[in-house]
Motif scaffolding. Structure first.
Motif, PDB file in Angstrom:
ATOM      1  N   LYS A 176      -5.147  -3.247 -10.865  1.00  0.00           N
ATOM      2  CA  LYS A 176      -5.420  -4.685 -10.821  1.00  0.00           C
ATOM      3  C   LYS A 176      -4.222  -5.451 -10.278  1.00  0.00           C
ATOM      4  CE  LYS A 176      -7.048  -8.475 -13.802  1.00  0.00           C
ATOM      5  NZ  LYS A 176      -7.491  -8.826 -15.183  1.00  0.00           N
ATOM      6  N   PHE A 177      -3.019  -5.002 -10.633  1.00  0.00           N
ATOM      7  CA  PHE A 177      -1.798  -5.702 -10.206  1.00  0.00           C
ATOM      8  C   PHE A 177      -1.090  -4.982  -9.045  1.00  0.00           C
ATOM      9  CE2 PHE A 177      -2.586  -7.577 -14.308  1.00  0.00           C
ATOM     10  CZ  PHE A 177      -2.194  -8.893 -14.130  1.00  0.00           C
ATOM     11  N   ASP A 178      -1.743  -3.957  -8.483  1.00  0.00           N
ATOM     12  CA  ASP A 178      -1.207  -3.245  -7.309  1.00  0.00           C
ATOM     13  C   ASP A 178       0.196  -2.704  -7.558  1.00  0.00           C
ATOM     14  OD1 ASP A 178      -3.535  -3.892  -5.969  1.00  0.00           O
ATOM     15  OD2 ASP A 178      -2.687  -5.669  -5.011  1.00  0.00           O
ATOM     16  N   LEU A 179       0.450  -2.200  -8.769  1.00  0.00           N
ATOM     17  CA  LEU A 179       1.790  -1.720  -9.102  1.00  0.00           C
ATOM     18  C   LEU A 179       2.138  -0.490  -8.271  1.00  0.00           C
ATOM     19  CD1 LEU A 179       1.680  -2.097 -12.997  1.00  0.00           C
ATOM     20  CD2 LEU A 179       2.391  -3.758 -11.262  1.00  0.00           C
ATOM     21  N   GLY A 180       3.431  -0.310  -7.991  1.00  0.00           N
ATOM     22  CA  GLY A 180       3.848   0.789  -7.126  1.00  0.00           C
ATOM     23  C   GLY A 180       5.199   1.354  -7.504  1.00  0.00           C
ATOM     24  N   SER A 192       6.144  11.200 -11.769  1.00  0.00           N
ATOM     25  CA  SER A 192       6.978  11.625 -12.907  1.00  0.00           C
ATOM     26  C   SER A 192       7.844  10.494 -13.454  1.00  0.00           C
ATOM     27  CB  SER A 192       7.873  12.793 -12.494  1.00  0.00           C
ATOM     28  OG  SER A 192       8.770  12.398 -11.457  1.00  0.00           O
ATOM     29  N   ILE A 193       8.208   9.545 -12.591  1.00  0.00           N
ATOM     30  CA  ILE A 193       9.083   8.449 -13.040  1.00  0.00           C
ATOM     31  C   ILE A 193       8.310   7.139 -13.171  1.00  0.00           C
ATOM     32  CG2 ILE A 193      11.135   7.094 -12.509  1.00  0.00           C
ATOM     33  CD1 ILE A 193      12.250   9.496 -11.004  1.00  0.00           C
ATOM     34  N   GLY A 194       7.746   6.676 -12.062  1.00  0.00           N
ATOM     35  CA  GLY A 194       7.094   5.368 -12.064  1.00  0.00           C
ATOM     36  C   GLY A 194       5.827   5.323 -12.891  1.00  0.00           C
ATOM     37  N   LEU A 195       4.909   6.256 -12.635  1.00  0.00           N
ATOM     38  CA  LEU A 195       3.633   6.247 -13.354  1.00  0.00           C
ATOM     39  C   LEU A 195       3.839   6.527 -14.838  1.00  0.00           C
ATOM     40  CD1 LEU A 195       0.689   5.745 -12.657  1.00  0.00           C
ATOM     41  CD2 LEU A 195       0.383   8.198 -12.328  1.00  0.00           C
ATOM     42  N   HIS A 232       1.118   6.971  -7.040  1.00  0.00           N
ATOM     43  CA  HIS A 232       0.011   7.836  -7.453  1.00  0.00           C
ATOM     44  C   HIS A 232       0.048   9.233  -6.839  1.00  0.00           C
ATOM     45  CE1 HIS A 232      -2.165   4.665  -9.571  1.00  0.00           C
ATOM     46  NE2 HIS A 232      -1.858   3.850  -8.580  1.00  0.00           N
ATOM     47  N   LYS A 233       0.757   9.417  -5.704  1.00  0.00           N
ATOM     48  CA  LYS A 233       0.652  10.682  -4.984  1.00  0.00           C
ATOM     49  C   LYS A 233       1.956  11.465  -4.856  1.00  0.00           C
ATOM     50  CE  LYS A 233      -3.334   9.116  -2.303  1.00  0.00           C
ATOM     51  NZ  LYS A 233      -3.880   8.843  -0.945  1.00  0.00           N
ATOM     52  N   SER A 234       3.089  10.793  -4.907  1.00  0.00           N
ATOM     53  CA  SER A 234       4.364  11.519  -4.779  1.00  0.00           C
ATOM     54  C   SER A 234       4.794  12.066  -6.142  1.00  0.00           C
ATOM     55  CB  SER A 234       5.453  10.611  -4.208  1.00  0.00           C
ATOM     56  OG  SER A 234       5.859   9.654  -5.168  1.00  0.00           O
ATOM     57  N   ASP A 235       5.492  13.191  -6.122  1.00  0.00           N
ATOM     58  CA  ASP A 235       5.962  13.792  -7.377  1.00  0.00           C
ATOM     59  C   ASP A 235       6.913  12.848  -8.106  1.00  0.00           C
ATOM     60  OD1 ASP A 235       4.491  16.059  -6.885  1.00  0.00           O
ATOM     61  OD2 ASP A 235       6.150  17.152  -5.942  1.00  0.00           O
ATOM     62  N   GLU A 236       7.837  12.249  -7.349  1.00  0.00           N
ATOM     63  CA  GLU A 236       8.801  11.324  -7.963  1.00  0.00           C
ATOM     64  C   GLU A 236       8.088  10.102  -8.542  1.00  0.00           C
ATOM     65  OE1 GLU A 236      12.497   8.428  -6.569  1.00  0.00           O
ATOM     66  OE2 GLU A 236      12.115  10.258  -5.407  1.00  0.00           O
ATOM     67  N   GLU A 243       0.830  -1.206   0.000  1.00  0.00           N
ATOM     68  CA  GLU A 243       0.000   0.000   0.000  1.00  0.00           C
ATOM     69  C   GLU A 243       0.868   1.261   0.000  1.00  0.00           C
ATOM     70  OE1 GLU A 243      -2.512  -0.514   3.388  1.00  0.00           O
ATOM     71  OE2 GLU A 243      -3.931  -1.814   2.327  1.00  0.00           O
ATOM     72  N   TYR A 244       1.990   1.194   0.693  1.00  0.00           N
ATOM     73  CA  TYR A 244       2.931   2.319   0.729  1.00  0.00           C
ATOM     74  C   TYR A 244       3.485   2.595  -0.673  1.00  0.00           C
ATOM     75  CZ  TYR A 244       7.387   4.714   1.682  1.00  0.00           C
ATOM     76  OH  TYR A 244       8.459   5.581   1.679  1.00  0.00           O
TER      77      TYR A 244
END
Length: 645
Positions: free
Chosen positions: A155-159, A137-140, A130-134, A123-124
């Motif tokens: 669906k796959f709980d990607l983070g 800009s990078i992951g999403l 979805h909420k941090s700038d980094e 969850e972290y």
């Protein structure tokens, strides 16, 4: 927090054991029961049974058994509370919780704590994506570039993990998680020089790995940097809840689709699985970049016996994976293969065309393993010199020899003869040579194992006598209990039930097996309260040993074979037989056994009294011996009359 009693009872009332177990194995109706291949062993013949009327299951190959809750606990390796939560979620039951006492909190086992901290980490990471700038800009951005929709990402709980040393560590500690548990979950490491704790995953996109029930058990993490000093992928280490050889990525999301299609596509990486889902192919899992294991094949076989392996256009990689094909055949599953054009993999190719076109490609290009292996080894038929052809034939026959089913082997031999243009009889002869050689090796292995077992046996005469004495006593007690739990509510005569008769006659008996004695005492308590003898009064996680004992005994009534009866010399009572006579007979046998034991004890005590020349004690023991002998003779005579009827 703990689940309150009302919620637990609601869950139990809603459970359909066939529905619950059917999520994990393919059940087939056999009379009033259901049968399947065991989810616990790699068996070829089904020995796993479910009885809807008794709401129990029994696996003959592993000896496991229980109710729906214990099945979920066993198959998922989770606690009682986690199994209840899984079932509550399945049936849409809102969980009402109450505060745990300090003792209950302390008693929470390590596995449950690991699941809790892993779920927090998942969850972290999702929150950061979805909420941090980094993260955005990078992951999403990375996931969006690959064409992943928001629905697929969720669906796959990607983070995403921040590029800092201790982001997760600090957040977890603020929420009350300990460093020790974070380390056991594989989420943090300790530096060798400074002995400081730091996050394992930093500056990476995160792929949570779920077990069949959907619980997070580990993580895969990909760096988006071009730094060659850093590995492209990092994975969680082995923990108490994660054994990489036992799980395939995506099984939670794919299991229902696999069952519906009766087919599983097998790919290599996380993104392959996710991209195929987005293309409408949901019956897909990944071995997560590791070599395929028999445990992973066994997991897939719960849902289907058909696997299609998807390969990218790297011929060297394909040849290296032949062992996986052979393992699938060896486990009696049917296997096909699809090869993508050179330079393409399932992820890239699925994104290059429409969902319909991609699914059509999979259907049109699936090859049986003979065609696939022949094409790979001969470079699509270009290398067909005689020496190469002989080697190809031998390789293919070696694979066919691994198939346990003789009919399947015959069909594949005929197909091989047609494709490779060689006489079928030549192939059969070669196959027989391989099979005979394997049988000889198996026999030699068994002989060595038996010889080692014999070397470990105690002195035969003394050990056999003691073991046989104990075995006989145990079986008589067990058979008496079997009668009680299976037929206790049936009438013994016009005045009492079988349970009332058996419990009255055995009231003063001291059972050698303490669990049988405990179960008898529980049954006596139920009868004294005017309750019926029902399975759910004995079965449950509160006393696993009693639960297993009663399940085993109930299963005898419903599933035991005549061969098993003969082997163990246990008489199984059927509905048409005289229950009163059977009850009387087994109680007599129990009394006979106990009297025989008391006489032996009395003789031992008498010998000691004679050695010590204690005349008074000798007189008392002689009187007791005569009394016991008289009762023993009476029971022996009566037992003989009963047996001869």
């Amino acid at each position: 927090m703990a689940i309150n009693d009302a919620t637990i009872q609601d869950i139990k009332n809603r459970i359909d054991i066939v529905d619950v177990i059917g999520d994990f194995v393919t059940l087939k109706k056999v009379g009033g029961n259901y049968r399947a291949l065991s989810p616990f062993t790699n068996e070829k013949t089904p020995s796993f049974y479910v009885s809807p009327s008794k709401e129990i299951y029994k696996c003959f190959s592993s000896g496991k058994g229980g109710d729906a809750i214990s099945f979920v606990m066993e198959v998922e390796g989770i606690s009682y509370i986690e199994a209840l939560k899984y079932l509550a979620n399945k049936y849409g039951i809102e969980i009402q919780e109450e505060e745990l006492t300090d003792e209950q909190i302390e008693a929470q086992n390590e596995r449950e704590s690991l699941f809790i901290v892993l779920n927090f980490a998942s969850e972290y990471f999702q929150d950061l994506l979805h909420k941090s700038d980094e993260g955005k800009s990078i992951g999403l951005s990375y996931f969006k570039e690959r064409g992943f929709t928001e629905a697929i990402i969720n669906k796959f709980d990607l983070g995403y993990s921040l590029d800092v040393w201790d982001g997760l560590l600090k957040a977890a500690k603020e929420r009350g998680h300990t460093e020790a548990m974070l380390e056991k979950a594989g989420l943090i490491l300790t530096s060798e020089k400074e002995q400081k704790k730091y996050d394992r995953f930093r500056g990476r996109v995160i792929f949570p790995i779920h077990n069949v029930a959907g619980k997070v058990i580990a993580f895969g993490a990909r760096t988006l940097r071009s730094d060659k000093k850093q590995p492209k992928y990092l994975n969680s280490p082995e923990t108490e809840v994660y054994h990489k050889s036992n799980i395939v990525y995506g099984i939670h999301q794919a299991r229902q689709a696999i069952r519906n299609a009766d087919l599983c596509f097998l790919v290599e990486g996380y993104t392959d699985v996710i991209s195929l889902h987005q293309s409408g192919v949901e019956n897909v899992v990944s071995s997560s970049g590791t070599s395929l294991t028999k445990e992973q094949i066994g997991l897939i076989s719960r849902y289907t016996k058909n696997i299609t392996v998807l390969y990218d256009g790297d011929s060297a990689g394909i040849k290296a994976s032949f062992r996986g094909i052979d393992m699938i055949l060896e486990n009696d599953l049917d296997v096909k293969a699809v090869v993508f054009p050179e330079g393409e993999d399932p992820d890239s190719y699925s994104r290059s065309m429409s969902s319909e076109a991609f699914q059509q490609y999979l259907e049109d290009n699936a090859q049986d393993f003979i065609t696939f292996k022949t094409n790979v080894l001969t470079d699509g038929g270009k290398q067909i010199d005689p020496v190469k052809k002989v080697q190809v034939i031998r390789d293919v026959i070696e694979s066919i020899s691994l198939i346990p089913d003789g009919i399947k082997r015959s069909v594949y031999i005929r197909s091989c003869a047609d494709q490779l243009e060689i006489e079928e009889q030549v192939l059969i002869s070669e196959l027989n040579k391989i099979l005979i050689q394997k049988q000889r090796k198996d026999r030699q292995s068994r002989d060595r194992a038996e010889a080692q077992a014999v070397d470990l046996l105690p002195e035969p005469e003394v050990a056999t006598q003691k073991q046989e004495l104990k075995l006989t006593s145990y079986h008589v007690e067990r058979e008496c209990l079997r009668l009680l739990v299976n037929y206790g509510n049936d009438p013994y005569d016009d005045e009492m039930t079988v349970a009332e008769f058996v419990l009255h006659e055995t009231e003063s008996v001291n059972f050698e097996d303490k669990m049988i004695e405990k179960t008898f005492n529980h049954a006596a308590h139920l009868v004294s309260k005017g309750k019926r003898i029902e399975p759910d009064q004995f079965i449950g996680p509160q006393d696993p040993s009693m639960s297993q004992l009663v399940i085993d005994l109930l299963e005898m009534k419903y599933f035991v074979s005549e061969g098993w009866q003969e082997k163990h010399r246990i008489s199984i009572i059927h509905e048409s037989e005289d229950l009163a006579e059977a009850s009387y007979k087994i109680v007599l046998r129990l009394k006979w056994k106990k009297l025989n034991s008391l006489i032996q004890q009395n003789d031992d005590a008498l010998k000691k009294a004679q050695d010590s020349e204690n005349i008074a004690e000798q007189d008392e023991l002689l009187k007791m011996k005569m009394h016991l002998k008289a009762m023993f003779d009476e029971v022996s005579t009566e037992l003989g009359v009963v047996i001869s009827r």
